[in-house]
Scaffold this motif. Structure first.
Motif, mmCIF file in Angstrom:
data_model
loop_
_atom_site.group_PDB
_atom_site.id
_atom_site.type_symbol
_atom_site.label_atom_id
_atom_site.label_comp_id
_atom_site.label_asym_id
_atom_site.label_seq_id
_atom_site.Cartn_x
_atom_site.Cartn_y
_atom_site.Cartn_z
ATOM 1 N N VAL A 287 0.837 -1.202 0.000
ATOM 2 C CA VAL A 287 0.000 0.000 0.000
ATOM 3 C C VAL A 287 0.869 1.248 0.000
ATOM 4 O O VAL A 287 0.630 2.197 -0.760
ATOM 5 N N ASN A 290 2.630 2.029 -3.330
ATOM 6 C CA ASN A 290 1.709 2.201 -4.463
ATOM 7 C C ASN A 290 1.569 0.933 -5.302
ATOM 8 O O ASN A 290 1.385 0.980 -6.514
ATOM 9 N N HIS A 291 1.647 -0.237 -4.655
ATOM 10 C CA HIS A 291 1.374 -1.522 -5.304
ATOM 11 C C HIS A 291 0.027 -2.048 -4.816
ATOM 12 O O HIS A 291 -0.094 -3.185 -4.368
ATOM 13 N N ARG A 292 -0.973 -1.179 -4.902
ATOM 14 C CA ARG A 292 -2.277 -1.533 -4.340
ATOM 15 C C ARG A 292 -2.918 -2.713 -5.069
ATOM 16 O O ARG A 292 -3.659 -3.488 -4.478
ATOM 17 N N ALA A 295 -1.526 -5.775 -3.485
ATOM 18 C CA ALA A 295 -2.098 -5.940 -2.149
ATOM 19 C C ALA A 295 -3.521 -6.485 -2.240
ATOM 20 O O ALA A 295 -3.901 -7.408 -1.501
ATOM 21 N N LEU A 296 -4.309 -5.919 -3.148
ATOM 22 C CA LEU A 296 -5.695 -6.361 -3.293
ATOM 23 C C LEU A 296 -5.755 -7.800 -3.790
ATOM 24 O O LEU A 296 -6.545 -8.611 -3.284
#
Length: 479
Positions: A287, A290-292, A295-296
């Motif tokens: 998060v 900026n590797h959301r 993560a999701l």
């Protein structure tokens, strides 16, 4: 250093890390006389029975998948009365899990990782409570899940489709995993859903259809040999009944609800705490960096895996499959590595720290180095071998390891009593004893002769295999 050389170095490190932690933590290792865990001995008995000509489910009964028994059967070829072969199997599986995990973390991080970092997730996973005794189905599932996670990481970090040959391979590995233990179904459904969304967002609608067909083709390749095996042996109905029907409708009686899932998830985090913390580290890093999307996707996979693995009953080793996400935390390591000569000794210090952690924390630490004479399995096996072609029944409970230690095949389909609510397993065992059809009986009850006067107790031994003190009794048929 070339890419191939780097990959070889990574694989060697992962194999070394697996050997280091498993030899200290797994009861299949040479530091333990015998893995006396009942589940592992059931798998061993099923596997050796299969390779000795008996048909799974029809001639010998248990409710795990046939791939698990095949792996144990191949391990039996290396050691007929012990777990040396299973230890080799564990080494390979754990090393692959670490290798795929390290590669996935490097992809998400964007830069290579020193392979010595594999020691961190290795020690975290092997020494946790969820690892239990060693040789569990959940442990052997880790490389299958890690391979899928690595494949997903490649798609998330590269603007190109997964080649169809890789899709077929992932479908095949999925089929193998589902035929090892079906409870990982949620992980693979989530994996397919995440990839489908990724393909749709990138406008690869036509390629999505091809990939779906290729994935199903890989699944079919994994299942067809088993359809042939059970079909040729006229045991398709037994396979369906034992592995699918009984597991879905008979196993356990737990209420399936959101509250049950939440409670079991909490227990899994407790029992696999170091790996859970590593997963949390990865999610926070993803998060923040900026590797959301990563993560999701990880959260979706973890949710799917937890849903089908933890919704029903709960045993301490069920949550071990969640450890597949632990190596991803290595992506959060600093990009800049320390300089100077002192850095060269850090891998050695890491190995020492991992060994110390496993030596001190493993739930099996108190059982290392037991004398062979302290185990009833070894004592009873020495007695049983005195009778040529002796037959043995493990009565009234799960497989205590006496078939393994004595090197004998089970005498009937219900060679032990599982936790399936099936009255016929009790009836078959009682009929065998009523007919005095076996030479020896190993049991946890000390008054068997009162119901079956053809047998008398010739030995008993009390010991603690890590789950509380029990007394085993050995009965012999009166000549």
């Amino acid at each position: 250093m070339t890419t191939r050389t780097a990959q070889r170095k990574c694989s060697i490190w992962c194999l070394g890390a697996a050997a280091l932690v498993l030899i200290l933590c797994s009861k299949t290792s040479p530091l333990f006389v015998l893995n006396d865990w009942m589940d592992a001995n059931i798998f061993f008995t099923m596997g050796k029975s299969m390779l000795s000509g008996k048909v799974l489910y029809r001639d010998v009964f248990d409710h795990k998948g046939p791939v698990l028994y095949l792996l144990y059967g191949l391990s039996w070829l290396l050691d007929h009365t012990g777990f040396t072969g299973v230890f080799v199997l564990e080494l390979c599986a754990f090393a692959l899990f670490l290798d795929f995990g390290l590669r996935a973390a490097a992809l998400l991080r964007g830069t290579p990782l020193h392979p010595a970092w594999c020691l961190l997730p290795a020690a975290a996973v092997a020494a946790c409570r969820a690892f239990a005794h060693g040789g569990s189905a959940e442990e052997l599932l880790l490389p299958f899940l890690a391979a899928a996670l690595y494949g997903l990481a490649k798609c998330l970090t590269a603007p190109r489709q997964m080649p169809l040959r890789e899709v077929v391979l992932h479908g095949f590995l999925c089929g193998c995993a589902l035929l090892l233990k079906y409870t990982v179904l949620g992980f693979y459904l989530a994996w397919a859903a995440v990839l489908a969304v990724l393909y749709l967002r990138r406008g690869w609608l036509r390629d999505l259809g091809k990939s779906c067909a290729a994935y199903l083709g890989g699944l079919a390749l994994a299942a067809l040999p088993w359809f042939a095996y059970f079909g040729v042996n006229h045991a398709l109905d037994s396979w369906w009944e034992c592995y699918f029907y009984d597991n879905l409708f008979l196993y356990k009686g737990d209420t399936r609800s959101a509250l049950t899932l939440a409670q079991h998830l909490w227990w899994a985090v407790r029992d696999d705490l170091p790996a859970a913390l590593l997963l949390a580290v990865f999610l926070l890093w993803a998060v923040a960096a900026n590797h959301r999307g990563a993560a999701l996707a990880t959260l979706v996979l973890a949710a799917g895996l937890a849903f089908t693995s933890l919704m029903g009953g709960y045993l301490v080793y069920y949550g071990l499959v969640l450890a597949v996400f632990a190596p991803l935390a290595l992506a959060a390591l600093p990009q800049k590595r320390p300089a100077g000569r002192g850095f060269a000794i850090l891998p050695a210090l890491g190995a020492a720290a991992a060994a110390a952690w496993c030596f001190l924390v493993s739930p099996n630490r108190a059982l290392r180095g037991r004398a062979a004479e302290s185990l009833p399995q070894i004592q009873f096996a020495n007695i049983i071998r005195e009778t040529p072609n002796a037959t043995l029944l493990n009565y009234g409970t799960l497989d205590g390891g006496f078939y393994t230690a004595a090197g004998v095949l089970p005498p009937c389909r219900y060679f032990c009593v599982t936790n399936m609510p099936l009255q016929e397993q009790w009836q078959q065992q009682r009929d065998l004893l009523a007919d005095a059809a076996v030479d020896y009986v190993a049991a946890l009850t000390g008054d068997l002769q009162s119901d079956y006067p053809a047998y008398h107790c010739i030995a008993s031994q009390t010991y603690n295999g890590g789950e509380g003190e029990v007394t085993w009794y050995l009965y012999a048929k009166i000549k």
